[in-house]
Design an enzyme around this catalytic site. Structure first.
Site, mmCIF file in Angstrom:
data_model
loop_
_atom_site.group_PDB
_atom_site.id
_atom_site.type_symbol
_atom_site.label_atom_id
_atom_site.label_comp_id
_atom_site.label_asym_id
_atom_site.label_seq_id
_atom_site.Cartn_x
_atom_site.Cartn_y
_atom_site.Cartn_z
ATOM 1 N N HIS A 127 0.812 -1.125 0.218
ATOM 2 C CA HIS A 127 0.088 -0.040 -0.038
ATOM 3 C C HIS A 127 1.011 1.328 0.082
ATOM 4 O O HIS A 127 1.884 1.178 0.596
ATOM 5 C CB HIS A 127 -0.777 0.092 1.241
ATOM 6 C CG HIS A 127 -2.085 0.742 1.115
ATOM 7 N ND1 HIS A 127 -2.124 2.108 1.349
ATOM 8 C CD2 HIS A 127 -3.137 0.849 0.728
ATOM 9 C CE1 HIS A 127 -2.828 2.596 0.945
ATOM 10 N NE2 HIS A 127 -3.733 1.950 0.715
ATOM 11 N N ASP A 135 -8.089 -5.314 -0.229
ATOM 12 C CA ASP A 135 -8.418 -6.074 -1.216
ATOM 13 C C ASP A 135 -8.152 -7.649 -1.042
ATOM 14 O O ASP A 135 -8.555 -8.431 -1.951
ATOM 15 C CB ASP A 135 -8.043 -5.674 -2.505
ATOM 16 C CG ASP A 135 -8.196 -4.339 -2.999
ATOM 17 O OD1 ASP A 135 -9.659 -4.048 -2.742
ATOM 18 O OD2 ASP A 135 -7.711 -3.650 -3.697
HETATM 19 N N1 CMC Z 1 4.085 -7.812 -4.637
HETATM 20 C C1 CMC Z 1 5.415 -7.822 -5.073
HETATM 21 N N2 CMC Z 1 6.292 -6.465 -4.870
HETATM 22 C C2 CMC Z 1 5.777 -5.556 -4.575
HETATM 23 C C3 CMC Z 1 4.477 -5.238 -4.145
HETATM 24 C C4 CMC Z 1 3.354 -6.616 -4.488
HETATM 25 N N3 CMC Z 1 2.194 -6.460 -4.296
HETATM 26 N N4 CMC Z 1 3.806 -4.010 -4.092
HETATM 27 C C5 CMC Z 1 5.030 -3.260 -4.015
HETATM 28 N N5 CMC Z 1 6.071 -4.249 -4.250
HETATM 29 C C6 CMC Z 1 7.599 -3.774 -4.282
HETATM 30 C C7 CMC Z 1 8.021 -2.800 -5.509
HETATM 31 O O1 CMC Z 1 8.183 -3.889 -6.610
HETATM 32 C C8 CMC Z 1 8.807 -2.130 -5.159
HETATM 33 O O2 CMC Z 1 9.919 -2.814 -4.886
HETATM 34 P P1 CMC Z 1 11.447 -2.033 -5.125
HETATM 35 O O3 CMC Z 1 11.511 -1.146 -4.212
HETATM 36 O O4 CMC Z 1 12.587 -3.222 -5.163
HETATM 37 O O5 CMC Z 1 11.241 -1.510 -6.603
HETATM 38 C C9 CMC Z 1 8.640 -1.961 -3.754
HETATM 39 O O6 CMC Z 1 7.724 -2.802 -3.015
HETATM 40 C C10 CMC Z 1 7.587 -0.488 -3.400
HETATM 41 O O7 CMC Z 1 6.542 -0.524 -4.341
HETATM 42 P P2 CMC Z 1 6.011 0.470 -5.218
HETATM 43 O O8 CMC Z 1 5.078 0.063 -6.344
HETATM 44 O O9 CMC Z 1 7.139 1.499 -5.561
HETATM 45 O O10 CMC Z 1 4.933 1.144 -4.250
HETATM 46 P P3 CMC Z 1 3.730 2.059 -4.556
HETATM 47 O O11 CMC Z 1 3.255 2.891 -3.408
HETATM 48 O O12 CMC Z 1 3.877 2.925 -5.760
HETATM 49 O O13 CMC Z 1 2.506 1.061 -4.882
HETATM 50 C C11 CMC Z 1 0.610 -0.477 -4.787
HETATM 51 C C12 CMC Z 1 1.363 0.688 -4.004
HETATM 52 C C13 CMC Z 1 -0.297 -0.705 -4.012
HETATM 53 C C14 CMC Z 1 0.150 0.070 -5.981
HETATM 54 C C15 CMC Z 1 1.822 -1.733 -4.972
HETATM 55 O O14 CMC Z 1 2.029 -2.315 -3.477
HETATM 56 C C16 CMC Z 1 0.929 -2.766 -5.586
HETATM 57 O O15 CMC Z 1 1.070 -2.983 -6.655
HETATM 58 N N6 CMC Z 1 0.398 -3.658 -4.848
HETATM 59 C C17 CMC Z 1 -0.429 -4.959 -5.494
HETATM 60 C C18 CMC Z 1 -1.782 -4.205 -6.024
HETATM 61 C C19 CMC Z 1 -2.748 -3.997 -4.994
HETATM 62 O O16 CMC Z 1 -3.086 -4.790 -4.241
HETATM 63 N N7 CMC Z 1 -3.518 -2.725 -5.164
HETATM 64 C C20 CMC Z 1 -4.539 -2.375 -3.938
HETATM 65 C C21 CMC Z 1 -4.153 -1.257 -3.237
HETATM 66 S S1 CMC Z 1 -5.266 -1.072 -1.761
HETATM 67 C C22 CMC Z 1 -6.776 -0.839 -2.308
HETATM 68 C C23 CMC Z 1 -6.813 0.491 -2.815
HETATM 69 O O17 CMC Z 1 -6.842 1.540 -1.986
HETATM 70 O O18 CMC Z 1 -6.474 0.782 -3.982
#
Ligand code: CMC
Length: 428
Positions: A306, A363
């Site tokens: 998140h 989720d």
């Molecule tokens: N599985 C594997 N690696 C992950 C995941 C995951 N679900 N989420 C983040 N990471 C890793 C990412 O690859 C990155 O690694 P590195 O620093 O080595 O490059 C690090 O963790 C930080 O992630 P980010 O994508 O830069 O973080 P963000 O804040 O931009 O994204 C997120 C947040 C929710 C989009 C992301 O965690 C994600 O894609 N999660 C899966 C989709 C999901 O469950 N979304 C629902 C969110 S909650 C409901 C809502 O409010 O929308």
């Protein structure tokens, strides 16, 4: 007022320090460009506050979520979705008389214009429910032209807010009926809000239908947990679209589109599909955790991570418990819940997830409840939109009442410098 100092090109500038109610610290850069010629860059707005809001407070480090100051745990346990909607929209918990009045006003508007049925006829039954919901919600603006006036008085705005709260459940139930090829079921307003929705979803003209009270309670709780989440992608979209003085239906419709994406609300559909895939693949959870860690593999653990929560998502905690309760009450054993729990256990003891502070989000377990109550997987994100509606409406109104300026970020241009046009004949 405390000030921060910025040293730039040999000069010192002072920036106001802003402290929120809960001690959140911010720097006010609103005059930065005028004073210095500089802008700030923050792709994805990871460090940018877009507004001053009084609606929802989140502390991502401590896993705190509050609506108008009330902890989500208390609201999820003791309140109802409509009471929470009232709280979000008006800022205070209603008295009994205020809540009854609010409910009555909503009940009076649950029908949708008969001409809207023709819209449903035009969609293929395989259409994704989010696309249909976004289209039909936007089209409601054409039935309520008073909503188009950007300077309409509060009572008009309020009437359209009530209309949306009243009609969206009917629209969602009818999207389901269209998918199934079943006759549309009209609302029965002697029922409670959530009961009525389930009645329109699963009722039939050929027999009486009464939803299981456990299902009504579980759905009410899910709606409360999804009701608002401050300036997330879809809510920021609703506020952004509304900031151009677009009408509330168009703004909410845009929010629905933003929510659809798999990184946002669309993740709930992706989670169940992922869990099913792991199950079909033999249930080797470790293998999928390894894939999620592999930077050359696009696979991510859906329902994990998140932008704001870095220790746990308080909604996920409540939903995990509710999933156990509702499945027990309904006598369902869903092997996918076992896989989800195993996946959580393996991921949470893995250094990759620990270091990046990735935890199950809202989720991760919600789809298991939706599925147990008979909602098809393609409709999961629509259920998220149903709950988030209250927050979108509250946030839209807050933005309008504060007369916020049109949202218009800047950029740092990194494209080609000036060059002369070359006619096509000379380009080869
Ligand atoms: N599985 C594997 N690696 C992950 C995941 C995951 N679900 N989420 C983040 N990471 C890793 C990412 O690859 C990155 O690694 P590195 O620093 O080595 O490059 C690090 O963790 C930080 O992630 P980010 O994508 O830069 O973080 P963000 O804040 O931009 O994204 C997120 C947040 C929710 C989009 C992301 O965690 C994600 O894609 N999660 C899966 C989709 C999901 O469950 N979304 C629902 C969110 S909650 C409901 C809502 O409010 O929308």
């Amino acid at each position: 007022m405390e000030k921060a100092q910025l040293h730039l090109e040999g000069r010192t500038y002072e920036l106001d320090v802003v402290i929120g109610t809960e001690g959140e610290k911010a720097l006010d850069i609103s005059k930065l460009r005028d004073q210095t010629g500089y802008i700030t860059v923050d792709v994805g707005y990871k460090n940018t506050g877009s507004t001053y809001s009084q609606i929802t407070f989140i502390d991502g480090e401590q896993g705190i979520l509050r609506y108008r100051g009330y902890p989500i745990e208390q609201l999820a346990e003791f309140s109802t979705y409509l009471e929470v909607a009232y709280l979000l929209i008006y800022g205070e918990l209603p008295t009994r008389a205020q809540l009854e009045d609010f409910e009555e006003r909503i009940k009076a508007r649950t029908l949708i214009h008969e001409d809207i049925k023709k819209f449903f006829d035009g969609f293929p039954s395989s259409a994704h429910p989010m696309g249909v919901l976004a289209s039909v919600v936007c089209s409601l603006s054409s039935f309520y032209p008073e909503s188009l006036d950007p300077y309409a008085p509060d009572e008009v705005v309020e009437r359209n807010i009530i209309r949306l709260l009243a009609k969206v459940p009917t629209l969602i139930a009818w999207i389901y009926k269209k998918r199934m090829g079943h006759p549309y079921i009209y609302p029965r307003n002697e029922r409670s809000y959530v009961n009525n929705f389930l009645y329109m979803m699963f009722g039939m003209p050929t027999y009486d239908y009464e939803p299981d009270p456990h299902v009504v309670d579980a759905l009410d709780k899910l709606l409360i947990l999804h009701a608002d989440h401050e300036q997330n992608c879809s809510t920021s979209t609703v506020r952004t679209v509304g900031s151009s003085r677009a009408n509330i239906y168009a703004s909410v419709s845009a929010g629905i589109c933003a929510l659809w994406g798999p990184l946002h609300g669309g993740a709930n559909q992706e989670v169940i599909e992922m869990l099913e895939m792991i199950k079909a693949d033999g249930g080797n959870v470790q293998k999928w955790v390894e894939k999620a860690k592999d930077k050359n593999d696009p696979f991510r653990l859906m329902g994990f991570g998140h932008r704001v929560y870095k220790n746990f998502d308080p909604r996920a905690k409540i939903i995990k418990q509710a999933a156990d309760q509702v499945l027990n009450a309904l006598g369902i054993h869903d092997p996918v819940l076992d896989i989800a729990k195993k996946l959580e256990e393996v991921a949470l003891s893995d250094p990759y997830f620990i270091e990046r502070r990735l935890y199950p989000n809202v989720d991760f377990y919600s789809g298991i409840i939706y599925r147990a109550i008979g909602i098809p997987v393609e409709m999961f994100t629509v259920m998220f939109a149903f709950g988030r509606l209250a927050g979108w409406l509250a946030q839209w109104w807050e933005m309008r009442r504060a007369n916020e300026p049109i949202v218009r970020p800047r950029q740092v241009y990194m494209g080609p410098g000036l060059r002369d046009y070359v006619p096509i004949a000379k380009r080869g």
